[in-house]
Design a protein around this motif. Structure first.
Motif, PDB file in Angstrom:
ATOM      1  N   GLN A  55     -18.277  -7.835  24.467  1.00 55.39           N
ATOM      2  CA  GLN A  55     -19.051  -6.868  25.240  1.00 55.39           C
ATOM      3  C   GLN A  55     -20.401  -7.448  25.614  1.00 55.39           C
ATOM      4  O   GLN A  55     -21.045  -8.094  24.801  1.00 55.39           O
ATOM      5  CB  GLN A  55     -19.267  -5.587  24.412  1.00 55.39           C
ATOM      6  N   HIS A  56     -20.791  -7.304  26.884  1.00 58.02           N
ATOM      7  CA  HIS A  56     -22.090  -7.783  27.351  1.00 58.02           C
ATOM      8  C   HIS A  56     -22.976  -6.593  27.692  1.00 58.02           C
ATOM      9  O   HIS A  56     -22.503  -5.523  28.040  1.00 58.02           O
ATOM     10  CB  HIS A  56     -21.924  -8.657  28.600  1.00 58.02           C
ATOM     11  N   GLU A  57     -24.265  -6.845  27.613  1.00 59.68           N
ATOM     12  CA  GLU A  57     -25.207  -5.860  28.098  1.00 59.68           C
ATOM     13  C   GLU A  57     -25.148  -5.847  29.617  1.00 59.68           C
ATOM     14  O   GLU A  57     -25.005  -6.876  30.245  1.00 59.68           O
ATOM     15  CB  GLU A  57     -26.629  -6.227  27.650  1.00 59.68           C
ATOM     16  N   GLY A  58     -25.253  -4.692  30.239  1.00 60.12           N
ATOM     17  CA  GLY A  58     -25.225  -4.618  31.697  1.00 60.12           C
ATOM     18  C   GLY A  58     -25.414  -3.195  32.160  1.00 60.12           C
ATOM     19  O   GLY A  58     -25.431  -2.271  31.366  1.00 60.12           O
ATOM     20  N   THR A  59     -25.537  -3.052  33.431  1.00 59.84           N
ATOM     21  CA  THR A  59     -25.701  -1.724  33.997  1.00 59.84           C
ATOM     22  C   THR A  59     -24.358  -1.052  34.128  1.00 59.84           C
ATOM     23  O   THR A  59     -23.302  -1.692  34.077  1.00 59.84           O
ATOM     24  CB  THR A  59     -26.358  -1.810  35.383  1.00 59.84           C
ATOM     25  N   VAL A  64     -19.035  -5.672  32.613  1.00 56.99           N
ATOM     26  CA  VAL A  64     -19.726  -5.919  31.344  1.00 56.99           C
ATOM     27  C   VAL A  64     -18.919  -6.766  30.377  1.00 56.99           C
ATOM     28  O   VAL A  64     -19.437  -7.188  29.338  1.00 56.99           O
ATOM     29  CB  VAL A  64     -20.109  -4.580  30.669  1.00 56.99           C
ATOM     30  N   TRP A  65     -17.648  -7.042  30.727  1.00 56.82           N
ATOM     31  CA  TRP A  65     -16.809  -7.829  29.809  1.00 56.82           C
ATOM     32  C   TRP A  65     -15.654  -8.418  30.586  1.00 56.82           C
ATOM     33  O   TRP A  65     -15.137  -7.795  31.520  1.00 56.82           O
ATOM     34  CB  TRP A  65     -16.298  -6.916  28.696  1.00 56.82           C
ATOM     35  N   GLY A  78     -18.856  -1.167  33.719  1.00 55.57           N
ATOM     36  CA  GLY A  78     -19.908  -0.438  33.032  1.00 55.57           C
ATOM     37  C   GLY A  78     -19.608   1.018  32.791  1.00 55.57           C
ATOM     38  O   GLY A  78     -20.166   1.625  31.868  1.00 55.57           O
ATOM     39  N   GLU A 125     -20.056 -12.590  34.276  1.00 61.58           N
ATOM     40  CA  GLU A 125     -20.275 -11.184  34.599  1.00 61.58           C
ATOM     41  C   GLU A 125     -21.726 -11.006  35.040  1.00 61.58           C
ATOM     42  O   GLU A 125     -22.636 -11.605  34.467  1.00 61.58           O
ATOM     43  CB  GLU A 125     -20.007 -10.292  33.394  1.00 61.58           C
ATOM     44  N   PRO A 127     -24.673  -7.947  36.877  1.00 61.72           N
ATOM     45  CA  PRO A 127     -24.864  -6.522  37.176  1.00 61.72           C
ATOM     46  C   PRO A 127     -24.197  -6.099  38.472  1.00 61.72           C
ATOM     47  O   PRO A 127     -23.894  -4.923  38.672  1.00 61.72           O
ATOM     48  CB  PRO A 127     -26.381  -6.386  37.260  1.00 61.72           C
ATOM     49  N   THR A 144     -18.695  -5.154  42.078  1.00 64.87           N
ATOM     50  CA  THR A 144     -18.028  -4.257  41.134  1.00 64.87           C
ATOM     51  C   THR A 144     -17.199  -3.206  41.855  1.00 64.87           C
ATOM     52  O   THR A 144     -16.043  -2.951  41.494  1.00 64.87           O
ATOM     53  CB  THR A 144     -19.072  -3.556  40.239  1.00 64.87           C
TER      54      THR A 144
END
Length: 442
Positions: A55-59, A64-65, A78, A125, A127, A144
């Motif tokens: 899992q990545h940080e993102g908006t 996010v993954w 997200g 990945e 934003p 996205t």
């Protein structure tokens, strides 16, 4: 009566102006490619699978993954939704300027140089979406929203199916046609969208307060898109004609039918305008939903349904012009099953007793065919509605689904009906653009 030649000139001029006004870029229509090729992931991809499948940080608007698998990329957005994106499909749908024309909204990448074994070297990945570097060094970026709209999920596929064509709502003898006002349709695009949605779903509507002139139907069609012409021209006066070239142009009773099945591409929507109605008994309209009848036949008499869905019927029409704007001589022949099925979905009904040909298949199958056709005919009539249009009414019907007919009337009657056509390709096109304009796409 309005001069046909003048009207046709007006149609040409207004069509050109309308075409210029509607020159906004078309919606991208991206077709997913598929491949059965199997391939082991590269060492780089395998290493990435171990290191970056997290899992990545993102908006909420980003990817996010991601995790490469054997032939596809698993992603999580997200908003929590997920998708499985085949490598071959991602490469085919690269959105970079080298592979895709944003202005023309069309793919530039050719299959001459397409590599079925293309796979990501790195995936990042962002934003905004995904950045993919392929094993041949090519780079692709995907937003996205673009990915979510095409993520091979049931939701994404259902939404695109609705953009292509709305789900049809079948109906029987209890049905009542929804009413619309002619002038409102010509001036209010929200009302026009409502009519387009109604026609796609129910296949029927009544337009009231239509101007009592012979080209009111074509003028409404031109407001939507373009008139579908036939050998009868842009519109046909349905009156009791001398030296007639069609059984419809008499005062006889007409069985329920679809118009112009002698054309390989039948008209999609028919506009049936009442300019003058017969004042006494006779002239009533009879309408039924062929989709409803076909499903009744399939449910209760599957063998008859199979016969009508797999046996070609010939339709033909041969004659001469009654008016100067018609084709001087014509001879049309087409063939397809009475019930046309695509992927188990009924997509067309073709019934027209007047021009049903007398050529059939093997003689030993003819009696069974007639029996199936007769049963279908009975179901059609058992679920029909009957009413009498008044001057100013214009009935609009899905001509590849609904059937219409009329009761006979006196030979010297001034009854005057006008018919004209619009193709479904054009109607759905206008519906999609209006949904975009009003933000009503899902």
């Amino acid at each position: 009566m309005t001069s046909q030649r003048c009207f046709r000139a007006v149609l040409t001029a207004t069509g050109a102006l309308r075409a210029a006004a509607r020159s906004a870029p078309l919606i991208a229509s991206v077709r997913a490619a598929s491949s059965g090729a199997k391939r082991s992931v590269s060492l780089a991809a395998a290493a990435r699978q171990q290191v970056t499948a997290r899992q990545h940080e993102g908006t909420a608007n980003g990817v996010v993954w991601s995790a490469p698998r054997e032939d596809l990329l698993e992603v999580r957005f997200g908003d929590g939704s997920e998708g499985r994106l085949p490598f071959v499909w991602l490469r085919d749908n690269c959105q970079c300027p080298e592979c895709f024309s944003e202005q023309a909204q069309g793919r530039k990448l050719l299959f001459d140089s397409f590599n079925l074994e293309a796979h990501p070297k790195t995936v990042q990945e962002t934003p905004k979406g995904l950045l993919v570097v392929w094993n041949d060094g090519h780079e692709s970026e995907y937003s996205t929203k673009w990915l979510q709209d095409r993520a091979f999920t049931p939701t994404a596929r259902a939404v695109h199916r609705e953009r292509y064509a709305l789900r049809k709502e079948s109906w029987g003898a209890e049905h009542r046609l929804k009413n619309f006002d002619y002038n409102t349709l010509m001036s209010d695009e929200h009302e026009l969208l409502d009519w387009l949605l109604t026609m796609e779903r129910q296949g029927s509507a009544m337009v009231r307060n239509t101007p009592r002139k012979d080209v009111a139907g074509p003028e409404l069609i031109e407001h939507i898109a373009f008139v579908k012409q036939s050998h009868y021209g842009p519109h046909s006066p349905v009156i009791n004609r001398a030296n007639t070239n069609n059984v419809a142009f008499t005062n006889a009773k007409l069985g329920m039918h679809n118009d112009l099945p002698q054309y390989e591409h039948m008209p999609g929507i028919i506009f049936i305008q009442c300019v003058e109605q017969h004042p006494g008994a006779g002239g009533e309209s009879v309408v039924t939903d062929g989709l409803f009848a076909a499903e009744e036949l399939r449910r209760n008499h599957p063998e008859d349904f199979h016969i009508l869905a797999t046996t070609d019927m010939y339709f033909w029409d041969k004659g001469h012009a009654n008016y100067s704007w018609e084709m001087p001589e014509f001879h049309k022949i087409a063939k397809f099953p009475v019930i046309r099925v695509n992927s188990n979905e009924v997509v067309q009904i073709a019934v027209n007793n007047a021009i049903r040909d007398s050529h059939y298949g093997p003689s030993h199958k003819v009696k069974k065919y007639y029996a199936a056709y007769k049963r279908f005919h009975e179901i059609l009539y058992a679920n029909a509605i009957t009413f009498k249009m008044e001057a100013g009414d214009m009935m609009t019907l899905d001509n590849v689904r609904c059937l219409h007919g009329r009761e006979g009337y006196e030979a010297n009657s001034a009854r005057h009906i006008e018919s004209s056509y619009l193709d479904w390709d054009e109607a759905r096109c206008r519906r999609r653009r209006l949904q975009e304009q009003f933000g009503s796409f899902r």
